[in-house]
Enzyme design. Structure first.
Site, mmCIF file in Angstrom:
data_model
loop_
_atom_site.group_PDB
_atom_site.id
_atom_site.type_symbol
_atom_site.label_atom_id
_atom_site.label_comp_id
_atom_site.label_asym_id
_atom_site.label_seq_id
_atom_site.Cartn_x
_atom_site.Cartn_y
_atom_site.Cartn_z
ATOM 1 N N THR A 113 -1.372 -4.619 7.061
ATOM 2 C CA THR A 113 -1.531 -3.257 6.554
ATOM 3 C C THR A 113 -2.053 -3.316 5.121
ATOM 4 O OG1 THR A 113 -0.434 -1.165 6.108
ATOM 5 C CG2 THR A 113 0.954 -3.115 6.020
ATOM 6 N N HIS A 114 -3.024 -2.439 4.850
ATOM 7 C CA HIS A 114 -3.739 -2.493 3.577
ATOM 8 C C HIS A 114 -3.800 -1.088 2.963
ATOM 9 C CE1 HIS A 114 -6.503 -3.798 0.569
ATOM 10 N NE2 HIS A 114 -7.418 -2.926 0.958
ATOM 11 N N GLY A 148 -11.626 -13.191 7.378
ATOM 12 C CA GLY A 148 -12.044 -12.597 6.111
ATOM 13 C C GLY A 148 -10.888 -11.965 5.346
ATOM 14 N N ASP A 150 -9.283 -8.754 4.545
ATOM 15 C CA ASP A 150 -9.159 -7.351 4.961
ATOM 16 C C ASP A 150 -10.386 -6.870 5.743
ATOM 17 O OD1 ASP A 150 -6.685 -7.340 3.645
ATOM 18 O OD2 ASP A 150 -7.571 -6.644 1.774
HETATM 19 C C1 GAR Z 1 1.711 -1.974 0.856
HETATM 20 O O1 GAR Z 1 1.082 -0.832 0.314
HETATM 21 C C2 GAR Z 1 0.694 -2.900 1.492
HETATM 22 O O2 GAR Z 1 -0.366 -2.238 2.094
HETATM 23 C C3 GAR Z 1 0.220 -3.663 0.288
HETATM 24 O O3 GAR Z 1 1.384 -3.931 -0.419
HETATM 25 C C4 GAR Z 1 2.307 -2.851 -0.227
HETATM 26 C C5 GAR Z 1 3.617 -3.449 0.170
HETATM 27 O O4 GAR Z 1 4.649 -2.508 0.098
HETATM 28 N N1 GAR Z 1 -0.503 -4.824 0.681
HETATM 29 C C6 GAR Z 1 -1.612 -5.243 0.082
HETATM 30 O O5 GAR Z 1 -2.090 -4.719 -0.892
HETATM 31 C C7 GAR Z 1 -2.232 -6.476 0.718
HETATM 32 N N2 GAR Z 1 -3.618 -6.527 0.410
HETATM 33 P P1 GAR Z 1 6.095 -2.838 0.668
HETATM 34 O O6 GAR Z 1 6.455 -4.250 0.171
HETATM 35 O O7 GAR Z 1 6.982 -1.803 0.078
HETATM 36 O O8 GAR Z 1 6.022 -2.755 2.165
#
Ligand code: GAR
Length: 206
Positions: A113-114, A148, A150
């Protein structure tokens, strides 16, 4: 109808683990069709691990620095994940790229999830880069992990409006509210309905 044998999710985290928590909470309902069987991390002292421990879920930590190379870390991490026999591996705020060993063992069954609308703003700073660019709409993306950064086939996306007063933190927090719902909904559909990947198109159902 509830699934008598819920799908096995292994979740990898690097931080606060609110997406993990959303999955743990959803899986409380047997009709969700999946349960989190293990949580792994690339660092300790994070809230994500505490959330897992509180829920009685086994955890493991492997730091890149404990290994002689990134490849060794990748292999050890993948080996440990495999021991939990996941049906689906969920990267939920996991701030490392998984490599070849993960692809060969779990390829097509890893989702990430991004916090941006792919293909915009890949990498570690999605909300900050969206804000700096001045976009008026950003959001979140769930995708099947490929080699890749994302870039994998998209399972789901949800938009979030950027407000004039937004900071990186306020924008990211609003994205995360939408992201948690997207993740829970999509992972549930993937395990209950199955899914197919046809080139870049991901569809629920078999
Ligand atoms: C989330 O928003 C996720 O998409 C991001 O880190 C956060 C984690 O939140 N991930 C990235 O940016 C990866 N590229 P959480 O630890 O509260 O679930």
């Amino acid at each position: 109808m509830s699934n008598p044998t819920p799908a096995r999710l292994v979740v990898l985290v690097s931080g606060s683990g609110t997406n993990l928590q959303a999955l743990i909470d959803a899986a409380d309902d047997p009709s969700y069709g999946a349960r989190v069987v293990a949580v792994g991390a690339d660092r300790d002292d994070i809230e994500g691990l505490v959330r897992a421990e509180r829920a009685g879920i086994p955890t493991f930590v492997k730091k890149v620095g404990q290994f002689t190379s990134r490849e060794h870390w990748d292999r050890a991490m993948a080996e440990t994940v495999a021991g939990f026999e996941p049906d689906l591996l969920v990267l939920a705020g996991f701030m490392k790229l998984v490599g070849g060993e993960f692809q060969s063992r779990f390829g097509g069954r890893i989702v990430n999830t991004h916090p941006a609308l792919s293909p915009s703003f890949p990498g570690m700073h999605g909300p900050a880069e969206a804000l700096a660019y001045g976009v008026k709409v950003t959001g979140c993306t769930l995708f099947v992990v490929d080699e890749g950064v994302d870039t994998g086939p998209i399972v789901a996306q949800e938009p979030v409006r950027v407000e004039d007063a937004d900071t990186v933190e306020s924008l990211h927090e609003r994205i995360k509210v939408v992201e948690r719902a997207m993740l829970v909904d999509s992972v549930g559909r993937m395990v209950r309905e199955g899914f197919t990947i046809d080139g870049r198109r991901v569809r629920f159902g078999t």
